[in-house]
Design an enzyme around this catalytic site. Structure first.
Site, PDB file in Angstrom:
ATOM      1  N   HIS A 198       0.847  -1.205   0.000  1.00 17.26           N
ATOM      2  CA  HIS A 198       0.000   0.000   0.000  1.00 17.26           C
ATOM      3  C   HIS A 198       0.874   1.244   0.000  1.00 17.26           C
ATOM      4  O   HIS A 198       2.076   1.165   0.251  1.00 17.26           O
ATOM      5  CB  HIS A 198      -0.904   0.030   1.246  1.00 17.26           C
ATOM      6  CG  HIS A 198      -0.134   0.175   2.534  1.00 17.26           C
ATOM      7  ND1 HIS A 198       0.578  -0.866   3.104  1.00 17.26           N
ATOM      8  CD2 HIS A 198       0.063   1.243   3.345  1.00 17.26           C
ATOM      9  CE1 HIS A 198       1.173  -0.440   4.201  1.00 17.26           C
ATOM     10  NE2 HIS A 198       0.880   0.839   4.371  1.00 17.26           N
ATOM     11  N   ARG A 266       8.228  -8.971  15.075  1.00 16.70           N
ATOM     12  CA  ARG A 266       8.588  -7.601  14.688  1.00 16.70           C
ATOM     13  C   ARG A 266       7.617  -6.657  15.381  1.00 16.70           C
ATOM     14  O   ARG A 266       6.403  -6.903  15.378  1.00 16.70           O
ATOM     15  CB  ARG A 266       8.477  -7.478  13.162  1.00 16.70           C
ATOM     16  CG  ARG A 266       8.759  -6.090  12.625  1.00 16.70           C
ATOM     17  CD  ARG A 266       8.654  -6.072  11.093  1.00 16.70           C
ATOM     18  NE  ARG A 266       8.457  -4.726  10.615  1.00 16.70           N
ATOM     19  CZ  ARG A 266       9.429  -3.914  10.213  1.00 16.70           C
ATOM     20  NH1 ARG A 266      10.686  -4.338  10.193  1.00 16.70           N
ATOM     21  NH2 ARG A 266       9.165  -2.695   9.806  1.00 16.70           N
TER      22      ARG A 266
HETATM   23  C1  GA4 Z   1      -2.474   2.838   5.475  1.00 20.01           C
HETATM   24  C2  GA4 Z   1      -1.685   3.785   6.408  1.00 20.01           C
HETATM   25  C3  GA4 Z   1      -2.150   3.700   7.879  1.00 20.01           C
HETATM   26  O1  GA4 Z   1      -1.682   2.483   8.466  1.00 20.01           O
HETATM   27  C4  GA4 Z   1      -3.693   3.748   7.970  1.00 20.01           C
HETATM   28  C5  GA4 Z   1      -4.236   2.539   7.220  1.00 20.01           C
HETATM   29  C6  GA4 Z   1      -5.753   2.320   7.248  1.00 20.01           C
HETATM   30  C7  GA4 Z   1      -6.150   1.311   8.331  1.00 20.01           C
HETATM   31  O2  GA4 Z   1      -5.388   0.429   8.692  1.00 20.01           O
HETATM   32  O3  GA4 Z   1      -7.295   1.412   8.778  1.00 20.01           O
HETATM   33  C8  GA4 Z   1      -6.129   1.854   5.809  1.00 20.01           C
HETATM   34  C9  GA4 Z   1      -4.864   2.090   4.939  1.00 20.01           C
HETATM   35  C10 GA4 Z   1      -3.977   2.964   5.795  1.00 20.01           C
HETATM   36  C11 GA4 Z   1      -5.167   2.735   3.569  1.00 20.01           C
HETATM   37  C12 GA4 Z   1      -6.505   2.278   2.913  1.00 20.01           C
HETATM   38  C13 GA4 Z   1      -7.577   1.873   3.934  1.00 20.01           C
HETATM   39  C14 GA4 Z   1      -7.328   2.610   5.238  1.00 20.01           C
HETATM   40  C15 GA4 Z   1      -6.603   0.425   5.659  1.00 20.01           C
HETATM   41  C16 GA4 Z   1      -7.315   0.461   4.344  1.00 20.01           C
HETATM   42  C17 GA4 Z   1      -7.617  -0.620   3.644  1.00 20.01           C
HETATM   43  C18 GA4 Z   1      -4.149   3.872   9.437  1.00 20.01           C
HETATM   44  C19 GA4 Z   1      -4.221   4.834   7.089  1.00 20.01           C
HETATM   45  O4  GA4 Z   1      -4.459   5.987   7.415  1.00 20.01           O
HETATM   46  O5  GA4 Z   1      -4.423   4.351   5.809  1.00 20.01           O
END
Ligand code: GA4
Length: 325
Positions: A198, A266
């Site tokens: 991501h 980790r």
């Molecule tokens: C990726 C970055 C951060 O960890 C986060 C993630 C969020 C989550 O875990 O709830 C998201 C992910 C993140 C991006 C797309 C969406 C939202 C999971 C997901 C499938 C907390 C964020 O802000 O975006």
């Protein structure tokens, strides 16, 4: 964590077991060097990723929070689940986001604001929620200061007049930043994905992990994955989608993932510096070519982008909905 065969099928695994190339060329930024701004700009342009050394963050703040996190993750699952589910803050286990992403980890998502989320931390019984929160707040405040220092050097390196153009978004009382503690237990399968690929939607992410490998980044020109050797004394910085937009694509929001480790657990802690919800995100006029509209992105508010991100799957390209061409 013990997996039945059925459960195992739900987890993402990497396609091949070929040992990935270790990324030897990670830019290393010495924050004590006053000339670091041009190296910083280059790192953000080339990779959207770099490592920071000679930072001022006291080891004590890091080790204190790490041991609190380990104590929390050592609690029985039923205790930890009292702090969940993560909607949006709280304890989560294997499931990430709302759209079916499953990975080999457990985590705590926390606010970075002054509001005290007693509920989220209700099961942190080994310590009091106040001690835990105190450790998070002390750590986040130090890491945020470092993130702002980096963002100001970047603005300077880009010759932007207003040096706090990026950092003011994190300093704002309404800044929508998030803090994440991840625990990846040793995995029975070496190809298991610990956190699926991501990009981070925010402006900048600051990651610190213990000495267990697993982090990988994808380099655009190659499209292949490179392992990042762990370094518990340094911080790793990711450019997020919003900074890519504000620099009109000049800085790259880096695609990354974590592979589970078969031997060691980790533990990582990540601060995601985000703007206030009502903040308009668009390429900075001073970074656009004069006299023509060279902006690659439509303007959006952080609220709009975040909403759209939360409707996506982890691996989706979230920015393409906001591209102009
Ligand atoms: C990726 C970055 C951060 O960890 C986060 C993630 C969020 C989550 O875990 O709830 C998201 C992910 C993140 C991006 C797309 C969406 C939202 C999971 C997901 C499938 C907390 C964020 O802000 O975006």
């Amino acid at each position: 964590m013990v997996l039945s065969q059925l459960q195992q099928q739900e987890f993402d695994v990497v396609q091949s077991s070929i040992t990935p190339t270790v990324f030897q060329g990670i830019p290393v930024i010495d924050l004590s060097n006053p000339d670091s701004k041009s190296c910083l700009v280059k790192a953000c342009e080339d990779f959207g990723f770099f490592k920071v050394v000679n930072h001022d963050i006291p080891t004590q703040l890091i080790s204190n929070l790490e041991s609190q996190a380990i104590q929390f993750f050592s609690l029985p699952l039923c205790e930890k689940e009292k702090s969940g589910p993560p909607n949006p803050f709280g304890y989560g286990n294997k499931s990430i986001g709302r759209n079916g992403d499953i990975s080999w980890l457990e985590y705590l998502l926390l606010t970075t604001g002054p509001e005290f989320d007693y509920h989220t931390l209700s099961s942190v019984s080994a310590q009091t929620p106040q001690t835990f929160r105190g450790a998070v707040n002390d750590y986040v405040s130090a890491v945020k200061t470092m993130a702002c220092q980096i963002l100001e050097l970047l603005a300077d390196g880009l010759r932007i007049e207003q040096k706090n153009v990026f950092s003011k978004l994190l300093m704002d009382k309404q800044s929508d930043s998030v803090f994440r503690l991840n625990h990846y237990p040793p995995s029975p399968d070496i190809n298991m994905i610990g956190f699926g690929e991501h990009t981070d939607p925010q402006i900048i992410s600051v990651l610190r992990s213990n000495n267990t490998s697993g982090l990988q980044i994808s380099l655009r020109e190659h499209g292949s994955w490179f392992s990042v050797p762990p370094d518990q004394d340094s911080f790793f910085i990711n450019v997020g989608d919003s900074l890519q937009v504000m620099t009109n694509g000049r800085f790259k929001s880096v695609k990354h993932r974590v592979l589970a480790n078969s031997e060691k657990s980790r533990v990582s802690m990540i601060y995601f510096g985000g703007p206030p919800l009502n903040e308009k995100i668009a390429p900075l006029p001073s970074l656009l070519m004069q006299g023509e509209d060279s902006s690659l992105y439509k303007e959006f508010t952080w609220f709009e982008y975040k909403k759209s991100a939360y409707e996506s799957r982890l691996a989706d390209n979230r920015l393409c909905l906001f591209e102009k061409f």
